[in-house]
Design a protein around this motif. Sequence first.
Motif, short mmCIF file in Angstrom:
data_model
loop_
_atom_site.label_atom_id
_atom_site.label_comp_id
_atom_site.label_asym_id
_atom_site.label_seq_id
_atom_site.Cartn_x
_atom_site.Cartn_y
_atom_site.Cartn_z
N ALA A 220 -3.62 -3.05 -4.49
CA ALA A 220 -4.57 -1.98 -4.20
C ALA A 220 -4.98 -1.19 -5.43
O ALA A 220 -5.64 -0.16 -5.31
CB ALA A 220 -3.96 -1.04 -3.16
N LEU A 221 -4.60 -1.67 -6.62
CA LEU A 221 -4.84 -0.91 -7.85
C LEU A 221 -5.89 -1.58 -8.72
O LEU A 221 -6.08 -2.79 -8.67
CB LEU A 221 -3.53 -0.77 -8.64
CG LEU A 221 -2.33 -0.23 -7.86
CD1 LEU A 221 -1.09 -0.25 -8.73
CD2 LEU A 221 -2.60 1.18 -7.35
N SER B 27 -2.75 9.93 -7.56
CA SER B 27 -3.66 8.78 -7.60
C SER B 27 -2.95 7.55 -7.07
O SER B 27 -1.72 7.56 -6.85
CB SER B 27 -4.12 8.53 -9.03
OG SER B 27 -3.02 8.10 -9.83
N GLY B 28 -3.70 6.45 -6.88
CA GLY B 28 -3.10 5.21 -6.37
C GLY B 28 -1.98 4.69 -7.27
O GLY B 28 -0.91 4.28 -6.80
N ARG C 51 1.07 6.94 -6.98
CA ARG C 51 1.81 6.71 -5.72
C ARG C 51 2.66 5.45 -5.83
O ARG C 51 3.79 5.40 -5.32
CB ARG C 51 0.82 6.62 -4.56
CG ARG C 51 0.23 7.94 -4.13
CD ARG C 51 -0.44 7.86 -2.78
NE ARG C 51 -1.65 7.07 -2.81
CZ ARG C 51 -2.88 7.57 -2.98
NH1 ARG C 51 -3.02 8.88 -3.15
NH2 ARG C 51 -3.93 6.79 -2.99
N GLN C 52 2.12 4.42 -6.48
CA GLN C 52 2.90 3.20 -6.64
C GLN C 52 4.12 3.45 -7.55
O GLN C 52 5.19 2.89 -7.33
CB GLN C 52 2.03 2.07 -7.21
CG GLN C 52 2.62 0.68 -7.05
CD GLN C 52 2.83 0.29 -5.60
OE1 GLN C 52 3.75 0.77 -4.93
NE2 GLN C 52 1.99 -0.60 -5.10
N MET D 65 0.16 4.35 -0.01
CA MET D 65 -0.31 5.46 0.81
C MET D 65 0.20 5.35 2.23
O MET D 65 0.50 6.36 2.88
CB MET D 65 -1.85 5.53 0.80
CG MET D 65 -2.39 6.86 1.30
SD MET D 65 -1.80 8.27 0.33
CE MET D 65 -2.26 9.64 1.36
N ASP E 110 0.85 -1.20 0.00
CA ASP E 110 0.00 0.00 0.00
C ASP E 110 0.88 1.24 0.00
O ASP E 110 1.45 1.60 1.03
CB ASP E 110 -0.91 -0.01 1.23
CG ASP E 110 -1.92 1.14 1.21
OD1 ASP E 110 -1.84 1.97 0.27
OD2 ASP E 110 -2.76 1.21 2.11
#
Length: 348
Positions: A185-186, A157-158, A161-162, A101, A99
């Motif tokens: 998580a994507l 966005s997710g 962030r990755q 975040m 994750d």
Amino acid sequence: MNHLLEVNNLEINFKTYGGEVKAVRDVSFHVDKGEVVAIVGESGSGKSVTVQSIMGLIPTPPGVIKGGSIKFQGKELLRASKREMRKVKGSKIGMIFQDPMTSLNPTMIVGKQIAEGLITHQKLSKQEAKKKAIEMIKQVGIPNPEERYNQFPHEFSGGMRQRVMIAIALACNPELLIADEPTTALDVTIQAQVLELMKKLQKDTQTAIILITHDLGVVAETAQRVMVMYGGIMVESATVFDLFENPKHPYTWGLLNSIPNLEGTEKKQLIPIEGSPPDLFSPPKGCPFAPRCKYAMDICLEEMPGDYQIDESHSARCWLNDSRAPKVEMPFTLEKEKTVTVGGESID
């Protein structure tokens, strides 16, 4: 041959109020330079704990490394001091967590989080580190890198962030990258983009990758070798082609049989693996999969099977591979029931 990473007979327990959890039991594997190795298995099988021990991230207490060896470039990591491990983490071994975040500092702009490792490990000045960080942001496919350098994680966005996590992990050109379920998580579209990015960067930099996942589709697209974990042990190890064409452990059969078939119009119900994972407070003395295995024999419940060598690059811990065991074939065929794409080629 000297391997980049060698893990031998690793055992990790966690002491809790309810007892001692035997999370990883007698796990051995290796990774070579430039190779992508996947570790698969259901939740609780010991995948993440295994790779966290490589990075020295097992909290002590409650975690206890009971035995084994982890050698990176010939150096024993389990006996390394905290100062020595700080030199390895980030510079020689990078890690992408599940994750992004919760892995990124929400109070620090992302550019400084990328530059931090460059200043620490490569002794760059702040200006040099900023320039390299902006290059890394661009390299992982984030548009407007100069502007993005000064933004905070919540502004991404997710998927972005990755990508930042990948940039942090690769900033110091590590020899080994550990990706712990980097796409969990994507959404599906972003998953494909992140995996394509990892494949491109691995090809460009020749960084070895350990990919932790429960998605065999991801494995087929990215890995060269696969290790299957169950109940804290490695039950099968093979090249990706061997694992999909000629699996030798009933647990692997169950994983393959639960892949949805997207070819054709006929609808079929997915076949789950019946039963529950073993209790690792008190693991069975025999094969941990035996209570869920319809091919289990008396010896499977009483004694742990050895690691049977199928060929030079394929082994499986299952009594069915013993010469004295009855002959049991895989209960389905990929040719008829499943179509799996391995490295861009279909097994059919």
